[in-house]
Design a protein around this motif. Sequence first.
Motif, short mmCIF file in Angstrom:
data_model
loop_
_atom_site.label_atom_id
_atom_site.label_comp_id
_atom_site.label_asym_id
_atom_site.label_seq_id
_atom_site.Cartn_x
_atom_site.Cartn_y
_atom_site.Cartn_z
N GLU A 194 31.44 0.41 20.86
CA GLU A 194 30.83 1.18 21.95
C GLU A 194 31.22 0.67 23.33
O GLU A 194 31.32 1.45 24.28
CB GLU A 194 29.30 1.12 21.84
N ARG A 195 31.42 -0.63 23.45
CA ARG A 195 31.64 -1.20 24.78
C ARG A 195 32.95 -0.74 25.40
O ARG A 195 33.87 -0.33 24.70
CB ARG A 195 31.60 -2.72 24.73
N GLU A 215 21.92 4.91 31.13
CA GLU A 215 21.98 3.51 30.71
C GLU A 215 23.39 2.93 30.80
O GLU A 215 23.57 1.71 30.64
CB GLU A 215 21.44 3.35 29.28
N ARG A 216 24.38 3.75 31.07
CA ARG A 216 25.75 3.24 31.23
C ARG A 216 26.20 3.26 32.69
O ARG A 216 27.38 3.07 32.99
CB ARG A 216 26.73 4.07 30.38
N TYR A 242 25.53 1.34 36.24
CA TYR A 242 25.00 0.04 36.62
C TYR A 242 24.93 -0.14 38.13
O TYR A 242 25.63 0.54 38.89
CB TYR A 242 25.86 -1.05 35.98
N GLN A 276 26.29 -6.29 30.63
CA GLN A 276 25.64 -5.36 29.70
C GLN A 276 26.65 -4.77 28.71
O GLN A 276 26.36 -4.61 27.52
CB GLN A 276 24.95 -4.25 30.47
N GLU A 277 27.84 -4.45 29.18
CA GLU A 277 28.84 -3.88 28.29
C GLU A 277 29.29 -4.92 27.26
O GLU A 277 29.57 -4.57 26.10
CB GLU A 277 30.03 -3.35 29.08
N LYS A 278 29.36 -6.16 27.65
CA LYS A 278 29.76 -7.22 26.72
C LYS A 278 28.78 -7.34 25.55
O LYS A 278 29.17 -7.72 24.43
CB LYS A 278 29.84 -8.54 27.47
N GLN A 279 27.53 -7.00 25.80
CA GLN A 279 26.50 -7.12 24.76
C GLN A 279 26.52 -5.95 23.77
O GLN A 279 25.90 -6.02 22.71
CB GLN A 279 25.11 -7.19 25.41
N ARG A 280 27.20 -4.88 24.12
CA ARG A 280 27.21 -3.71 23.25
C ARG A 280 28.11 -3.95 22.03
O ARG A 280 29.03 -4.77 22.10
CB ARG A 280 27.70 -2.48 24.02
N PRO A 281 27.90 -3.24 20.94
CA PRO A 281 28.79 -3.36 19.78
C PRO A 281 30.23 -3.05 20.16
O PRO A 281 30.48 -2.23 21.06
CB PRO A 281 28.24 -2.30 18.80
N THR A 312 33.38 5.82 30.34
CA THR A 312 32.20 5.52 29.53
C THR A 312 31.08 4.87 30.33
O THR A 312 29.91 5.02 29.99
CB THR A 312 32.61 4.56 28.38
#
Length: 383
Positions: free
Chosen positions: A76-77, A56-57, A59, A68-73, A33
């Motif tokens: 999705e993360r 955007e995925r 990095y 950034q992944e921690k901030q995703r819902p 992902t």
Amino acid sequence: MKLRLGMIGGGQGAFIGAIHRLAAALDGLYELTAGAFSSDAEKSRATGGLLGLPAERVYASYQELIEQEKQRPAAERVQVVAIVTPNHLHFAPARLALENGFHVVLDKPMTFTLAEAKQLRQLAEASGRRLCLTHTYTGYPMVKEARQLIAAGTFGPIRKVYVEYPQGWLSGFEEGTGNAQAAWRTDPARSGVAGAMGDIGTHAFNLLEYVSGLHVERLCADINTVVPGRRLDDDGAVLLRLAGGASGVLVATQVAAGEENNVRIRAYGDRGGLEWMQADANTLLVKWLDRPTEIRRAGTDYVGSFAQHNARTPAGHPEGYLEAFANIYRNFALTLQAEAVGHTAAPEALDFPGLEEGVRGMAFIENVIASGRSEQKWTDFIV
């Protein structure tokens, strides 16, 4: 539902990153992902593009990926982070991933030093997240059969174990030819205190303890650097004393010209023993004191549940390194999926290397190198 996988390292030109991606994809239990595939942002973007990931995925650093992944819902993360970097870049991203709620798949050896390994074990246990270590050779069905036969007492108490891992690819000064794999694996700043013993000796050590079910307690090491100009060991042999009074011999070399990766283990009790080698991975020889040797084959219905669980094709269809690697990823996924719904995974699924194997692997490296440098050759195995 597939587990969402993020990868740190494994950019274009890297060997082990592609192996991890193939292994993770084989059973359809993971979906790649996101990734931070290189410390070079442009190289990371290019790799992500080739793998079909949205921009955007992809990095520029592992720190950015985790933040950034921690901030995703939650839906999705990424859920699992695979770390496929050189040894000196194992600890920091693994620590950050665990601290931020991600499970970790980590290439071996677990860390750069034993102290880091112990710290990572403590962090993982406190985080409530799992860590899987990719000691590939324990994923073979007939290696699992060997372990189960010994655990069942089939051969009586184990007396002697031999394990060897011969390679020849570093018979010349490959690190001076532009070979990127040779460059980092022979560099103390990136590989650690050991060369061959860290790279392949840890595999041999892990295989010995896994199959025999016995821990090493003392060792006596002869460590060599054969190729002029090389900064780390490229050859060595170790005498071992195991729990319960058994003894062992471990050989790991990268200067056996003409050899590839024919990992081999033999173990003997008072009634018989067994032999397995990667060159004929579907076969396990079972030897007896008083009757003919048996040939056991993967994919048959007479092997135990662990071998059956990890075999993918009927007998006679060769399975190899990629399938063994994939078995580790699959068992880890099955464990995580069971625990996510409040269940305990089956014993066959829980059978993958983790924190304890990682700590003991780093202890092996440091103890072997210390013994090799010491005039007092027999030393206690200190963890």
